[in-house]
Design a protein around this motif. Sequence first.
Motif, PDB file in Angstrom:
ATOM      1  N   TRP A  45     -17.553  23.911   9.537  1.00  0.00           N
ATOM      2  CA  TRP A  45     -18.126  24.886   8.504  1.00  0.00           C
ATOM      3  C   TRP A  45     -19.126  25.358   9.697  1.00  0.00           C
ATOM      4  CZ3 TRP A  45     -22.374  26.744   6.219  1.00  0.00           C
ATOM      5  CH2 TRP A  45     -22.175  28.312   5.214  1.00  0.00           C
ATOM      6  N   GLU A  69     -19.979  25.370  12.921  1.00  0.00           N
ATOM      7  CA  GLU A  69     -19.774  25.675  14.030  1.00  0.00           C
ATOM      8  C   GLU A  69     -19.585  27.147  14.312  1.00  0.00           C
ATOM      9  OE1 GLU A  69     -17.503  22.632  15.291  1.00  0.00           O
ATOM     10  OE2 GLU A  69     -19.237  21.085  15.808  1.00  0.00           O
ATOM     11  N   GLU A  70     -18.559  27.088  13.316  1.00  0.00           N
ATOM     12  CA  GLU A  70     -18.431  29.065  12.745  1.00  0.00           C
ATOM     13  C   GLU A  70     -19.305  29.657  12.797  1.00  0.00           C
ATOM     14  OE1 GLU A  70     -15.302  29.355   9.373  1.00  0.00           O
ATOM     15  OE2 GLU A  70     -14.467  27.294  10.037  1.00  0.00           O
ATOM     16  N   GLU A  71     -19.692  31.186  13.336  1.00  0.00           N
ATOM     17  CA  GLU A  71     -19.907  32.337  13.703  1.00  0.00           C
ATOM     18  C   GLU A  71     -20.760  32.687  12.376  1.00  0.00           C
ATOM     19  OE1 GLU A  71     -22.768  34.559  15.390  1.00  0.00           O
ATOM     20  OE2 GLU A  71     -21.564  33.217  16.416  1.00  0.00           O
ATOM     21  N   ARG A  72     -22.164  32.211  12.489  1.00  0.00           N
ATOM     22  CA  ARG A  72     -21.828  32.703  10.850  1.00  0.00           C
ATOM     23  C   ARG A  72     -23.249  33.277  10.589  1.00  0.00           C
ATOM     24  NH1 ARG A  72     -18.540  31.101   7.027  1.00  0.00           N
ATOM     25  NH2 ARG A  72     -17.512  28.813   7.384  1.00  0.00           N
ATOM     26  N   PRO A  73     -23.052  35.217  10.735  1.00  0.00           N
ATOM     27  CA  PRO A  73     -24.027  35.797  10.817  1.00  0.00           C
ATOM     28  C   PRO A  73     -25.163  35.839   9.802  1.00  0.00           C
ATOM     29  CG  PRO A  73     -22.453  37.663  10.989  1.00  0.00           C
ATOM     30  CD  PRO A  73     -21.376  36.338  10.994  1.00  0.00           C
ATOM     31  N   ASP A  74     -24.081  35.924   8.503  1.00  0.00           N
ATOM     32  CA  ASP A  74     -25.289  36.016   6.910  1.00  0.00           C
ATOM     33  C   ASP A  74     -26.326  33.877   6.836  1.00  0.00           C
ATOM     34  OD1 ASP A  74     -22.620  34.179   6.802  1.00  0.00           O
ATOM     35  OD2 ASP A  74     -21.886  35.145   4.962  1.00  0.00           O
ATOM     36  N   GLY A 103     -26.384  24.061  15.747  1.00  0.00           N
ATOM     37  CA  GLY A 103     -27.210  25.185  15.374  1.00  0.00           C
ATOM     38  C   GLY A 103     -28.893  25.071  15.085  1.00  0.00           C
ATOM     39  N   ARG A 104     -28.189  26.679  14.432  1.00  0.00           N
ATOM     40  CA  ARG A 104     -30.554  26.437  13.776  1.00  0.00           C
ATOM     41  C   ARG A 104     -30.449  26.087  12.657  1.00  0.00           C
ATOM     42  NH1 ARG A 104     -27.707  32.321  13.422  1.00  0.00           N
ATOM     43  NH2 ARG A 104     -27.237  31.740  11.409  1.00  0.00           N
TER      44      ARG A 104
END
Length: 189
Positions: free
Chosen positions: A150, A152-157, A7-8
């Motif tokens: 962890w 890979e889960e969607e985490r906007p924060d 991801g990022r």
Amino acid sequence: MNTFRIGRTSVSVFIGDITTWAGDIIVNAANSGLLGGEGVDGAIHQAGGPSIMEECMEIRKSKGGCPPGHAVITCAGKLRAKHVIHTVGPIWEGGGRREEETLADCYRNSLQLAVEVEARSIAFPNISTGIYGYPKGPACDVALKAVTTWLEEERPDLRLERIDFVCFSPENEQLYVEWLQRYAEERAS
């Protein structure tokens, strides 16, 4: 240094001395009493100075310590990091006492604390693979599954830009690099 992107977040693996690492959070493989000890724990306390132990003692007074799988945060004293997250890994007893789940919790709970303090970088040692006797290969598998799942889960924060695995031995470094290479290849296909 071997670096992979999830991801990022960049995930790097290298051999080094975690006490010299510069960034937001160093993770300490602590004991339940938060009293310092041998290995990584002793090295972090020695390099960071007495302020880390003072905060650990405050946590002991208020919470009684830190159970296996849990994590608490303190200052980093004289270290180049901003904080130390103390997490207590399982003592290996053959794998039938929830060691895998407890070890995964160490990584997940440390990452959650990192999010809470808006950390951008975190460095992990190879938790439980020293005096706690967790076999290195299975410990690598648990650690990286916990971290990649962890991430890979969607985490906007999520502000974490960098996760480093600072390995003590070439064997651990090789295990982590090979695992992440397989992970990257599976994601690419």
